[in-house]
Design an enzyme around this catalytic site. Structure first.
Site, PDB file in Angstrom:
ATOM      1  CB  CYS A  75      -0.965  -0.048   1.180  1.00 42.07           C
ATOM      2  SG  CYS A  75      -2.373   1.035   0.979  1.00 42.07           S
ATOM      3  CD  GLU A  91      -0.455  -5.522   5.914  1.00 44.49           C
ATOM      4  OE1 GLU A  91      -0.223  -6.106   4.841  1.00 44.49           O
ATOM      5  OE2 GLU A  91      -0.857  -4.336   5.969  1.00 44.49           O
ATOM      6  CG  HIS A 121      -3.269  -3.752   3.411  1.00 45.22           C
ATOM      7  ND1 HIS A 121      -2.314  -3.020   4.089  1.00 45.22           N
ATOM      8  CD2 HIS A 121      -3.998  -2.859   2.710  1.00 45.22           C
ATOM      9  CE1 HIS A 121      -2.466  -1.736   3.806  1.00 45.22           C
ATOM     10  NE2 HIS A 121      -3.484  -1.608   2.973  1.00 45.22           N
TER      11      HIS A 121
END
Lengths: 227, 85
Positions: free
Chosen positions: A86, A196, A194
């Site tokens: 990002c 994560e 994302h």
């Protein structure tokens, strides 16, 4: 294996990234403040999402000149895995470590939702735990995720197999539905989704974990004791 | 000598400008039907001390390195000597 999570003023996905590596992946990880100048001892570098320097001027434009970025460039040149997610992707673009630039989303909305991606390359150090062509679900959260590059750059990205993830449908206007690309050497990956935030079924998807597992697998292969 | 520098940064021709498109739609809603295109850019005002030549070189370098992103943006600038009163 030791991971670094770079923290810029305004980063806000650093804790998620730290959690993914420490608790879900089970590897060693430390935060590195943007004022630091060395990344010695780290095997992989993670640039998290957020709004570094408030996205002033352009997303990632100011962070790109943070003192730590010189060490990130050196680590990239040394072939270490560098992952920018990002805002981290935007910083890598501004730093010239990846080609292209980000524009505002085509429909001007901030998009925050699970998205379907296709793994276009299954043989990179970031994707070898996926099947090539596999569909995965990873969330996005961005306002400036509309990837742009000129035609010649796009041709090069395609010819060198640098397009690693694409959106299965157009969500933000990105050229060729690009969600993530690597550099030519394949050790620097930038992506808007994302991973994560997709490391446990409790979060809605665990599809992001394989990306981090791929990095570890690659590192172990590189560092295997051969007799 | 002090110089006032006005830097204009605009999106390159052909690069989609979603902000400009949204503003154009709003202008149409306001009744300005003749508006055919809106492109949004930035203006940055700098005051720099130096000689005219050195200021020119510095501003060019600033634009190339930070103020504009050459992948999607073009820039122009004007340099004006500050006249003290």
């Amino acid at each position: 294996m030791k991971f670094a999570v770079i923290v810029f003023p305004g980063s806000n996905c650093d804790i998620d990234m730290f959690h993914a590596i420490k608790d879900e992946l089970g590897e060693d990880v430390s935060y590195v403040w943007h004022d630091e100048t060395s990344l010695e001892g780290f095997d992989a570098i993670l640039l998290p999402g957020g709004f570094s320097y408030g996205d002033y001027l352009r997303s990632g434009a100011i962070a790109r000149f943070s003192p730590i970025m010189k060490a990130v460039e050196e680590a990239a040149a040394a072939g270490k895995p560098i992952l920018g997610v990002c805002n981290g992707f935007q910083v890598l673009l501004e730093a010239g470590l990846l080609p292209g630039a980000m524009r505002r989303n085509s429909k001007l909305t901030f998009i925050c939702k699970q998205t379907e991606l296709e793994v276009k390359q299954g043989d990179t150090m970031f994707t070898q735990s996926y099947e090539e062509g596999e569909s995965i679900t990873i969330p996005v959260a961005h306002g400036d995720g509309n990837y742009y590059c000129d035609e010649e750059t796009l041709k090069n990205l395609q010819a060198n197999n640098q397009i690693v993830f694409t959106y299965k449908e157009d969500i933000n206007g990105s050229i060729a539905n690009i969600a993530g690309i690597t550099n030519k050497k394949g050790n620097v990956l930038g992506m808007m989704p994302h991973p994560e935030r997709a490391v446990d079924e409790l979060l809605g998807s665990a599809d992001g974990l394989k990306l981090f597992q791929s990095i570890v697998k690659h590192w172990r292969e590189q560092h295997a004791i051969t007799s | 000598m002090n110089y006032d520098v006005k830097v204009h940064v605009t999106l390159k021709e052909g690069v989609l400008d979603p902000q400009g498109s949204a503003v154009k739609t709003s202008l149409h809603h306001l009744g300005f039907a003749g508006v055919e295109d809106v492109r949004i850019g930035k203006v940055m005002n700098l005051r720099i001390e130096g000689t005219k030549d050195s200021v020119d070189g510095q501003v060019k370098e600033m634009c190339d390195k930070l103020l504009a992103n050459p992948v999607i943006e073009d820039y122009t600038y004007e340099i004006e000597e500050v006249v003290s009163t």
